[in-house]
Motif scaffolding. Structure first.
Motif, PDB file in Angstrom:
ATOM      1  N   ASP A   5       0.725  -1.259  -0.066  1.00  0.00           N
ATOM      2  CA  ASP A   5      -0.173  -0.030  -0.034  1.00  0.00           C
ATOM      3  C   ASP A   5       0.879   1.116   0.000  1.00  0.00           C
ATOM      4  OD1 ASP A   5      -2.324   1.346   0.141  1.00  0.00           O
ATOM      5  OD2 ASP A   5      -3.039   0.615   1.716  1.00  0.00           O
TER       6      ASP A   5
ATOM      7  N   ASN B  92      -0.097   6.440   3.196  1.00  0.00           N
ATOM      8  CA  ASN B  92      -1.287   7.575   3.374  1.00  0.00           C
ATOM      9  C   ASN B  92      -0.942   8.434   4.300  1.00  0.00           C
ATOM     10  OD1 ASN B  92      -2.700   4.767   2.690  1.00  0.00           O
ATOM     11  ND2 ASN B  92      -3.895   6.318   1.712  1.00  0.00           N
TER      12      ASN B  92
ATOM     13  N   CYS C 218      -6.949   2.747   4.862  1.00  0.00           N
ATOM     14  CA  CYS C 218      -6.158   3.623   4.482  1.00  0.00           C
ATOM     15  C   CYS C 218      -6.624   5.061   4.752  1.00  0.00           C
ATOM     16  CB  CYS C 218      -5.604   3.643   2.841  1.00  0.00           C
ATOM     17  SG  CYS C 218      -7.195   3.670   1.919  1.00  0.00           S
TER      18      CYS C 218
ATOM     19  N   ARG D 283      -5.696   6.369   8.042  1.00  0.00           N
ATOM     20  CA  ARG D 283      -4.363   6.664   8.342  1.00  0.00           C
ATOM     21  C   ARG D 283      -4.406   7.833   8.293  1.00  0.00           C
ATOM     22  NH1 ARG D 283      -3.189   1.410   6.017  1.00  0.00           N
ATOM     23  NH2 ARG D 283      -2.762   2.472   3.861  1.00  0.00           N
TER      24      ARG D 283
END
Length: 329
Positions: free
Chosen positions: A164, A167, A197, A200
């Motif tokens: 990922d 973020n 996400c 975050r």
């Protein structure tokens, strides 16, 4: 009379020419199971002589290797598949899979009751899966048949590696840029709050606002331009002194800019606006959008590669996000 056509050689033809059973010929040409050296030599010679071209799809199915990678996207309903982000994930996965002769299929999963995972686990045509927008219920529902063949873009688990963007780092960079520009009444339009996400980014926003002694002003969004526009106007109605908006996606930010302008509010003169993703349109919008990078192709490519190669991967691989300062903030 027409010219007679030559029928392509089949596995049965090779087996007859080599004087072995069809099963033995299949094992030799498929590269699995036992066959004597003599049988291997005869089958190989017969295949060369007959010009036999193996059916790679059938061979993969026999080996249990599968012929398609499933990109499974969790969401409230099937409209999540319309997100341009999903298109970018599928495109990147296809580039990785194509040299391996593997196709890519797209499927929606309910984020809370992901029915269909068991069927995919039993499907021998599936070589593996890349999960997108992964939730804990999805991870909990993964069948044993998919074990070792799944990567996640989002949260992972000890058995499912996660890939990922950072973020929080990207959000922090954009917010610090807004602060350095003199903005002190910054609203954040979030992503869907069930998505890891999105949370975050909210955590990074809360931390920076509190550290600077500034008010926390949150409006829930869903990554779409339509909701971004409504959320921006809601924010202005609730906090008329807002001087900046940070949106959790570029689409949300562009929707916010359009709505603000529709109300006669200048961007960035009256309210600065920034997003996250650095989609291609961000650079050519008016004004050009301040944002942070999101290397979707690299992330999706890494996840697909991990599935195809079936190699051990770190539990979490976070790709950095960098500020892209433009005219909107």
């Amino acid at each position: 009379m027409g010219t007679p056509t030559t029928r392509p050689a089949t596995l049965d033809d090779v087996a007859r020419a080599a004087g072995v059973s069809r099963a033995t010929a299949s094992r030799v040409l498929g590269g699995y199971g036992f066959a004597s050296p003599d049988a291997r030599d005869r089958v190989t010679a017969a295949a060369d002589r007959l010009g036999y071209v193996p059916n790679t799809t059938a061979r993969a199915l026999v080996r249990g290797a599968g012929v398609r990678l499933v990109v499974a996207v969790a969401g409230r309903d099937e409209t999540v598949l319309d997100d341009p982000y999903v298109d970018r994930v599928v495109s990147a996965a296809a580039r990785v899979c194509s040299p391996h002769g593997v196709g890519v299929a797209l499927q929606w999963l309910s984020r809370t009751t992901p029915a269909g995972l068991r069927r995919l686990g039993d499907d021998r045509s599936v070589c593996g899966m890349v999960l997108v927008n992964t939730t804990q219920p999805v991870l909990d529902a993964l069948p044993a048949g998919l074990r070792g063949r799944v990567a996640s873009i989002g949260i992972g688990s000890p058995a499912v590696p996660s890939f990922d963007v950072d973020n929080a780092g990207g959000a922090d960079a954009v917010l610090r840029h807004l602060y350095a520009g003199g903005h002190r009444r910054i609203v954040m339009i979030t992503g869907p709050r069930w998505l890891a996400c999105a949370e975050r980014s909210v955590t990074a926003y809360r931390a920076l606002m509190r550290a600077a002694g500034l008010p926390v002003r949150l409006v829930t969004g869903d990554f779409t331009a339509e909701r971004g526009g409504r959320a921006a106007l809601e924010a202005l109605d609730r906090w008329p002194d807002t001087d900046a908006i940070y949106a959790a996606s570029d689409a949300t930010a562009l929707g916010a800019i359009a709505a603000l302008r529709g109300r006669g509010i200048g961007v960035p003169g009256d309210v600065a606006v920034a997003g996250f993703d650095d989609i291609p349109y961000a650079a050519v919008s008016s004004p050009a959008l301040t944002t942070a990078t999101h290397p979707v192709a690299r992330i999706a490519g890494a996840a697909a590669t991990a599935v195809l190669e079936r190699r051990p991967a770190p539990p979490v691989t976070a790709f950095p996000s960098a500020l892209v300062a433009r005219e909107s903030a």
